[in-house]
Design a protein around this motif. Structure first.
Motif, PDB file in Angstrom:
ATOM      1  N   SER A 159       1.925   2.079  17.310  1.00 48.54           N
ATOM      2  CA  SER A 159       2.642   2.071  16.037  1.00 48.54           C
ATOM      3  C   SER A 159       2.081   0.957  15.159  1.00 48.54           C
ATOM      4  O   SER A 159       1.515  -0.016  15.672  1.00 48.54           O
ATOM      5  N   GLN A 160       2.218   1.137  13.869  1.00 46.41           N
ATOM      6  CA  GLN A 160       1.743   0.143  12.912  1.00 46.41           C
ATOM      7  C   GLN A 160       2.509   0.370  11.618  1.00 46.41           C
ATOM      8  O   GLN A 160       2.885   1.493  11.300  1.00 46.41           O
ATOM      9  N   ARG A 161       2.750  -0.710  10.892  1.00 51.80           N
ATOM     10  CA  ARG A 161       3.652  -0.639   9.743  1.00 51.80           C
ATOM     11  C   ARG A 161       3.253   0.415   8.693  1.00 51.80           C
ATOM     12  O   ARG A 161       4.075   1.233   8.273  1.00 51.80           O
ATOM     13  N   LEU A 162       1.996   0.390   8.260  1.00 50.82           N
ATOM     14  CA  LEU A 162       1.613   1.336   7.202  1.00 50.82           C
ATOM     15  C   LEU A 162       1.714   2.776   7.699  1.00 50.82           C
ATOM     16  O   LEU A 162       2.198   3.656   6.981  1.00 50.82           O
ATOM     17  N   ALA A 163       1.291   3.000   8.941  1.00 50.04           N
ATOM     18  CA  ALA A 163       1.404   4.347   9.507  1.00 50.04           C
ATOM     19  C   ALA A 163       2.871   4.791   9.456  1.00 50.04           C
ATOM     20  O   ALA A 163       3.185   5.922   9.039  1.00 50.04           O
ATOM     21  N   GLY A 164       3.769   3.901   9.866  1.00 49.41           N
ATOM     22  CA  GLY A 164       5.205   4.214   9.850  1.00 49.41           C
ATOM     23  C   GLY A 164       5.689   4.510   8.432  1.00 49.41           C
ATOM     24  O   GLY A 164       6.415   5.486   8.203  1.00 49.41           O
ATOM     25  N   GLN A 165       5.261   3.676   7.480  1.00 46.68           N
ATOM     26  CA  GLN A 165       5.711   3.855   6.092  1.00 46.68           C
ATOM     27  C   GLN A 165       5.216   5.186   5.508  1.00 46.68           C
ATOM     28  O   GLN A 165       5.886   5.787   4.679  1.00 46.68           O
ATOM     29  N   LEU A 166       4.031   5.611   5.948  1.00 44.94           N
ATOM     30  CA  LEU A 166       3.469   6.867   5.421  1.00 44.94           C
ATOM     31  C   LEU A 166       3.885   8.086   6.248  1.00 44.94           C
ATOM     32  O   LEU A 166       3.493   9.209   5.960  1.00 44.94           O
ATOM     33  N   GLY A 167       4.660   7.849   7.304  1.00 46.26           N
ATOM     34  CA  GLY A 167       5.093   8.954   8.159  1.00 46.26           C
ATOM     35  C   GLY A 167       3.967   9.526   9.001  1.00 46.26           C
ATOM     36  O   GLY A 167       3.986  10.705   9.363  1.00 46.26           O
ATOM     37  N   PHE A 168       2.971   8.670   9.314  1.00 46.28           N
ATOM     38  CA  PHE A 168       1.831   9.128  10.121  1.00 46.28           C
ATOM     39  C   PHE A 168       2.050   8.701  11.574  1.00 46.28           C
ATOM     40  O   PHE A 168       2.200   7.512  11.863  1.00 46.28           O
ATOM     41  N   LYS A 169       2.045   9.670  12.482  1.00 44.09           N
ATOM     42  CA  LYS A 169       2.249   9.353  13.905  1.00 44.09           C
ATOM     43  C   LYS A 169       0.905   9.011  14.540  1.00 44.09           C
ATOM     44  O   LYS A 169       0.018   9.862  14.616  1.00 44.09           O
ATOM     45  N   LEU A 170       0.794   7.766  15.001  1.00 46.82           N
ATOM     46  CA  LEU A 170      -0.479   7.346  15.626  1.00 46.82           C
ATOM     47  C   LEU A 170      -0.663   8.021  16.995  1.00 46.82           C
ATOM     48  O   LEU A 170      -1.783   8.205  17.449  1.00 46.82           O
ATOM     49  N   VAL A 171       0.470   8.364  17.609  1.00 47.73           N
ATOM     50  CA  VAL A 171       0.415   9.058  18.891  1.00 47.73           C
ATOM     51  C   VAL A 171       1.142  10.374  18.716  1.00 47.73           C
ATOM     52  O   VAL A 171       2.314  10.396  18.315  1.00 47.73           O
ATOM     53  N   GLU A 172       0.435  11.464  18.990  1.00 44.12           N
ATOM     54  CA  GLU A 172       1.070  12.777  18.825  1.00 44.12           C
ATOM     55  C   GLU A 172       2.070  13.023  19.943  1.00 44.12           C
ATOM     56  O   GLU A 172       1.814  12.662  21.090  1.00 44.12           O
ATOM     57  N   ALA A 173       3.200  13.661  19.579  1.00 47.77           N
ATOM     58  CA  ALA A 173       4.260  13.893  20.571  1.00 47.77           C
ATOM     59  C   ALA A 173       3.789  14.895  21.617  1.00 47.77           C
ATOM     60  O   ALA A 173       2.990  15.754  21.348  1.00 47.77           O
ATOM     61  N   ALA A 215      -7.521   1.047   5.861  1.00 44.91           N
ATOM     62  CA  ALA A 215      -8.485   1.820   5.067  1.00 44.91           C
ATOM     63  C   ALA A 215      -8.490   3.279   5.523  1.00 44.91           C
ATOM     64  O   ALA A 215      -8.515   4.202   4.703  1.00 44.91           O
ATOM     65  N   ALA A 216      -8.444   3.491   6.838  1.00 42.12           N
ATOM     66  CA  ALA A 216      -8.467   4.868   7.362  1.00 42.12           C
ATOM     67  C   ALA A 216      -7.194   5.620   6.958  1.00 42.12           C
ATOM     68  O   ALA A 216      -7.242   6.815   6.626  1.00 42.12           O
ATOM     69  N   LEU A 217      -6.052   4.926   6.959  1.00 43.77           N
ATOM     70  CA  LEU A 217      -4.799   5.582   6.555  1.00 43.77           C
ATOM     71  C   LEU A 217      -4.808   5.895   5.061  1.00 43.77           C
ATOM     72  O   LEU A 217      -4.278   6.935   4.630  1.00 43.77           O
ATOM     73  N   LEU A 218      -5.423   5.015   4.271  1.00 43.03           N
ATOM     74  CA  LEU A 218      -5.556   5.306   2.839  1.00 43.03           C
ATOM     75  C   LEU A 218      -6.390   6.569   2.638  1.00 43.03           C
ATOM     76  O   LEU A 218      -6.063   7.416   1.799  1.00 43.03           O
ATOM     77  N   ILE A 233       0.852  -1.207   0.000  1.00 44.58           N
ATOM     78  CA  ILE A 233       0.000   0.000   0.000  1.00 44.58           C
ATOM     79  C   ILE A 233       0.883   1.251   0.000  1.00 44.58           C
ATOM     80  O   ILE A 233       0.656   2.201  -0.760  1.00 44.58           O
ATOM     81  N   ALA A 234       1.897   1.247   0.857  1.00 41.91           N
ATOM     82  CA  ALA A 234       2.785   2.420   0.953  1.00 41.91           C
ATOM     83  C   ALA A 234       3.467   2.692  -0.380  1.00 41.91           C
ATOM     84  O   ALA A 234       3.565   3.847  -0.819  1.00 41.91           O
ATOM     85  N   LYS A 235       3.923   1.626  -1.053  1.00 44.28           N
ATOM     86  CA  LYS A 235       4.560   1.808  -2.379  1.00 44.28           C
ATOM     87  C   LYS A 235       3.583   2.452  -3.353  1.00 44.28           C
ATOM     88  O   LYS A 235       3.942   3.323  -4.136  1.00 44.28           O
ATOM     89  N   GLY A 236       2.338   1.964  -3.315  1.00 44.97           N
ATOM     90  CA  GLY A 236       1.319   2.509  -4.216  1.00 44.97           C
ATOM     91  C   GLY A 236       1.086   3.988  -3.954  1.00 44.97           C
ATOM     92  O   GLY A 236       1.045   4.798  -4.881  1.00 44.97           O
ATOM     93  N   VAL A 237       0.945   4.342  -2.694  1.00 46.28           N
ATOM     94  CA  VAL A 237       0.704   5.750  -2.333  1.00 46.28           C
ATOM     95  C   VAL A 237       1.906   6.598  -2.755  1.00 46.28           C
ATOM     96  O   VAL A 237       1.749   7.657  -3.395  1.00 46.28           O
ATOM     97  N   GLN A 238       3.105   6.124  -2.423  1.00 47.51           N
ATOM     98  CA  GLN A 238       4.309   6.928  -2.694  1.00 47.51           C
ATOM     99  C   GLN A 238       4.566   7.092  -4.194  1.00 47.51           C
ATOM    100  O   GLN A 238       5.117   8.096  -4.618  1.00 47.51           O
ATOM    101  N   ALA A 239       4.143   6.091  -4.980  1.00 46.75           N
ATOM    102  CA  ALA A 239       4.351   6.186  -6.432  1.00 46.75           C
ATOM    103  C   ALA A 239       3.153   6.830  -7.131  1.00 46.75           C
ATOM    104  O   ALA A 239       3.088   6.870  -8.353  1.00 46.75           O
TER     105      ALA A 239
END
Ligand SMILES: C[S@@+](CC[C@H](N)C(=O)[O-])C[C@H]1O[C@@H](n2cnc3c(N)ncnc32)[C@H](O)[C@@H]1O
Length: 170
Positions: free
Chosen positions: A156-170, A100-103, A46-52
């Motif tokens: 944390s979760q793999r797709l969130a990490g790949q998309l640079g999305f922080k599941l927990v705000e700093a 789905a939500a990250l997409l 999914i991350a590859k698809g989004v990034q490309a």
């Protein structure tokens, strides 16, 4: 062998490469398809698809291992989750709902549905993302993703990490 068959059939634009999805370089992409890619390989696809910049992303996930040991749902669900099969199905639900939500957050309209009868495979869920042409309220989508992750205690979760999305705000 696949490349040989492609050449024999004069399919000059068709090329097969063996390797992991992470190590595959995709500059530009129209459609990304991943069928039963194991565990987090679906997230990587999914991350590859989004990034490309793919216009269409179709994935049928398989073996949802990543989140199962990390889920910390509210105590009210404790008695239900004594049962292994329910824990497993919950992990599938949470993982695919999060994907789905990250997409959606990444600019795609997402749909999740069954693509084949359970007689053929229990892994019959498909997630489809269609690139949106109109802007959406990304902050609101981000809030929804974080609220969902927090409900299940996911940090944390793999797709969130790949998309640079922080599941927990700093
Ligand atoms: C359950 S099989 C599905 C095979 C086929 N797509 C199907 O639906 O019958 C999972 C496939 O994903 C491949 N795979 C697992 N991790 C991968 C990764 N990180 N990158 C690319 N392929 C991967 C495995 O080698 C295996 O062939």
């Amino acid at each position: 062998m696949c490349n040989r068959v492609a050449a024999e059939n004069r399919l000059a634009e068709l090329r097969f490469e063996a390797g992991t999805i992470e190590s595959t370089s995709l500059d530009r992409l129209d459609v990304l398809v991943a069928l039963h890619a194991c565990d987090t390989a679906t997230d990587d696809a999914i991350a590859k698809g989004v990034q490309a910049g793919a216009s269409l992303i179709l994935v049928a996930p398989c073996c949802h291992q990543e989140l199962r040991p990390r889920l910390r749902p509210p105590p009210v669900l404790g008695p239900a989750l004594r049962h292994g099969i329910l824990r497993e199905r919950q992990a599938e639900f949470v993982t695919d709902a999060l994907r789905a939500a990250l997409l959606e957050w990444a600019g795609y309209g997402a749909k999740v549905f069954e693509f084949i009868s359970t007689e053929h495979t229990a892994k019959n869920v498909m997630i489809v993302g269609v690139k949106r042409t109109r802007e959406t309220d990304r902050e609101e989508l981000a809030r929804q993703v974080r609220e969902f992750a927090a409900f299940y205690g996911i940090r944390s979760q793999r797709l969130a990490g790949q998309l640079g999305f922080k599941l927990v705000e700093a």
